[in-house]
Design an enzyme around this catalytic site. Structure first.
Site, PDB file in Angstrom:
ATOM      1  N   GLY A  46       0.778  -1.181   0.045  1.00  0.00           N
ATOM      2  CA  GLY A  46       0.035   0.119   0.016  1.00  0.00           C
ATOM      3  C   GLY A  46       0.891   1.250   0.048  1.00  0.00           C
ATOM      4  N   GLU A  47       0.465   2.275   0.822  1.00  0.00           N
ATOM      5  CA  GLU A  47       1.472   3.239   1.083  1.00  0.00           C
ATOM      6  C   GLU A  47       1.948   3.386   2.518  1.00  0.00           C
ATOM      7  OE1 GLU A  47       1.981   6.613   2.440  1.00  0.00           O
ATOM      8  OE2 GLU A  47       3.821   6.347   1.249  1.00  0.00           O
ATOM      9  N   SER A  48       2.922   2.949   2.692  1.00  0.00           N
ATOM     10  CA  SER A  48       3.658   2.658   4.004  1.00  0.00           C
ATOM     11  C   SER A  48       3.243   3.723   5.029  1.00  0.00           C
ATOM     12  CB  SER A  48       4.848   2.177   4.053  1.00  0.00           C
ATOM     13  OG  SER A  48       5.893   3.197   3.876  1.00  0.00           O
ATOM     14  N   CYS A  78       5.849  -5.783   0.571  1.00  0.00           N
ATOM     15  CA  CYS A  78       6.093  -4.276   0.191  1.00  0.00           C
ATOM     16  C   CYS A  78       5.887  -3.364   1.193  1.00  0.00           C
ATOM     17  CB  CYS A  78       5.311  -4.018  -1.112  1.00  0.00           C
ATOM     18  SG  CYS A  78       6.002  -2.804  -2.415  1.00  0.00           S
ATOM     19  N   ARG A 108      13.203   2.156   1.580  1.00  0.00           N
ATOM     20  CA  ARG A 108      11.726   2.472   1.269  1.00  0.00           C
ATOM     21  C   ARG A 108      11.404   2.424  -0.365  1.00  0.00           C
ATOM     22  NH1 ARG A 108       8.890   7.251   1.142  1.00  0.00           N
ATOM     23  NH2 ARG A 108       6.664   6.945   0.970  1.00  0.00           N
ATOM     24  N   ILE A 142       5.759  -2.849  -7.136  1.00  0.00           N
ATOM     25  CA  ILE A 142       5.433  -1.390  -7.499  1.00  0.00           C
ATOM     26  C   ILE A 142       5.662  -0.317  -6.426  1.00  0.00           C
ATOM     27  CG2 ILE A 142       2.949  -0.282  -7.288  1.00  0.00           C
ATOM     28  CD1 ILE A 142       1.767  -3.073  -7.628  1.00  0.00           C
ATOM     29  N   ARG A 143       6.457   0.722  -6.905  1.00  0.00           N
ATOM     30  CA  ARG A 143       7.169   1.592  -5.912  1.00  0.00           C
ATOM     31  C   ARG A 143       7.803   0.922  -4.995  1.00  0.00           C
ATOM     32  NH1 ARG A 143       4.823   4.994  -2.529  1.00  0.00           N
ATOM     33  NH2 ARG A 143       2.883   4.182  -3.075  1.00  0.00           N
ATOM     34  N   HIS A 202       4.623  -8.219  -5.094  1.00  0.00           N
ATOM     35  CA  HIS A 202       3.249  -8.489  -4.648  1.00  0.00           C
ATOM     36  C   HIS A 202       2.544  -9.719  -5.117  1.00  0.00           C
ATOM     37  CE1 HIS A 202       2.389  -4.461  -3.185  1.00  0.00           C
ATOM     38  NE2 HIS A 202       3.196  -3.940  -3.987  1.00  0.00           N
ATOM     39  N   GLU A 204       0.171 -11.419  -4.270  1.00  0.00           N
ATOM     40  CA  GLU A 204      -1.345 -11.198  -4.300  1.00  0.00           C
ATOM     41  C   GLU A 204      -1.881 -10.866  -5.511  1.00  0.00           C
ATOM     42  OE1 GLU A 204       0.713  -9.213  -2.951  1.00  0.00           O
ATOM     43  OE2 GLU A 204      -0.061  -7.195  -3.017  1.00  0.00           O
TER      44      GLU A 204
HETATM   45  N1  GLN Z   1       3.594  -1.299  -3.456  1.00  0.00           N
HETATM   46  C1  GLN Z   1       3.843  -0.823  -2.016  1.00  0.00           C
HETATM   47  O1  GLN Z   1       3.556  -1.135  -1.024  1.00  0.00           O
HETATM   48  C2  GLN Z   1       4.824   0.605  -2.263  1.00  0.00           C
HETATM   49  C3  GLN Z   1       5.418   0.935  -0.662  1.00  0.00           C
HETATM   50  C4  GLN Z   1       6.245   2.126  -0.864  1.00  0.00           C
HETATM   51  N2  GLN Z   1       7.674   1.896  -1.144  1.00  0.00           N
HETATM   52  C5  GLN Z   1       5.812   2.865   0.293  1.00  0.00           C
HETATM   53  O2  GLN Z   1       6.750   2.892   1.130  1.00  0.00           O
HETATM   54  O3  GLN Z   1       4.678   3.432   0.582  1.00  0.00           O
END
Ligand code: GLN
Length: 251
Positions: A46-48, A78, A108, A142-143, A202, A204
């Site tokens: 998600g967005e940590s 992630c 991160r 993803i990021r 991911h 999932e």
């Molecule tokens: N796909 C993800 O969970 C991205 C995580 C992202 N690097 C963050 O710190 O928000």
């Protein structure tokens, strides 16, 4: 068997759907007391920073730390990997609270921003040995974070040469070559430490259920000593098309 999935933000429904495919009930976790009803936990991507603020708001950190300390199986994907790391670099100004427990340093946004997200075929020898199926899996980054340092008790389950991570070498997130793991400039993307599992990608978001099946086997065995679920070798392991990289849950 009931698996908790931290449901503050991110890809918690996708994990619950995979668990359902494996015949296992996944329950959303938003409050500390809900952790008493599950024996293992998945912390999704998600967005940590957002997830950390929501976890703080719900006063979840003390209960999450206790859950990890008790040796329950916990899998961070992630952003969930970042949560479990003892140390995270590349954080936003002001930092973010971590659960900790996993003896590693994670960067991160190692591979850069959303537009540097990528997919790659990832060799997974340990998972394939235990779960059957092909020697690699389709890994969706993803990021994505990456693990740049591990302690002695951490087992590396997957890594990728930094060059093959497409933009990694140009990613602004990398401070210096020294930040990378020493061995042949590879970067670690999956580890296990006791009952903690962490992946920078991911599973999932693909049809390959072997990572979930591997995690579930970290559960206590049933009375007759068998594992709580059947192997996934009969499951269709083909990739279900383009991963949901642009999902808002990862913004
Ligand atoms: N796909 C993800 O969970 C991205 C995580 C992202 N690097 C963050 O710190 O928000």
């Amino acid at each position: 068997m009931v698996v908790g999935v931290l449901a503050l933000q991110g890809s918690f429904n996708e994990h619950i759907a995979v668990l359902k495919r494996l015949g296992v009930k996944g329950v959303q976790i938003r409050k500390p007391e809900q952790l008493q009803n599950v024996t293992s936990l998945i912390i999704p991507g998600g967005e940590s920073t957002t997830m950390a603020k929501l976890a703080e708001y719900h006063n979840l950190f003390p209960a999450l730390r206790e859950f990890v300390k008790m040796g329950n199986p916990v899998w961070g994907t992630c952003a969930g990997l970042i949560f479990l790391a003892n140390k995270a670099t590349g954080q936003k100004t002001g930092g973010q609270e971590l659960i900790g427990g996993l003896d590693c340093t994670v960067h991160r946004n190692f591979f850069g921003s959303q537009i540097q997200s990528f997919e790659t075929e990832l060799p997974i020898p340990e998972i394939a040995a235990k779960e059957g199926g092909p020697p690699s899996c389709r890994a969706v980054f993803i990021r994505a974070p990456a693990i740049i340092e591990v302690g002695p008790d951490v087992k590396v389950l997957a890594d990728i040469p930094v060059s093959s991570a497409e933009t990694a070498s140009s990613s602004p997130a990398i401070q210096s070559e020294e930040e990378l793991t020493k061995s042949e400039k590879k970067v670690i993307v999956a580890v296990k430490q006791g009952n903690l599992l962490a992946t920078a990608f991911h599973p999932e978001l693909t049809a390959d259920t072997r990572w979930h099946s591997y995690f579930l086997k970290m559960e206590p065995e049933t009375e007759d000593g068998t594992s709580a679920i059947a192997s996934t070798s009969s499951v269709d392991l083909t990739f279900t098309g383009r991963a949901m990289i642009d999902l808002p849950i990862f913004q």
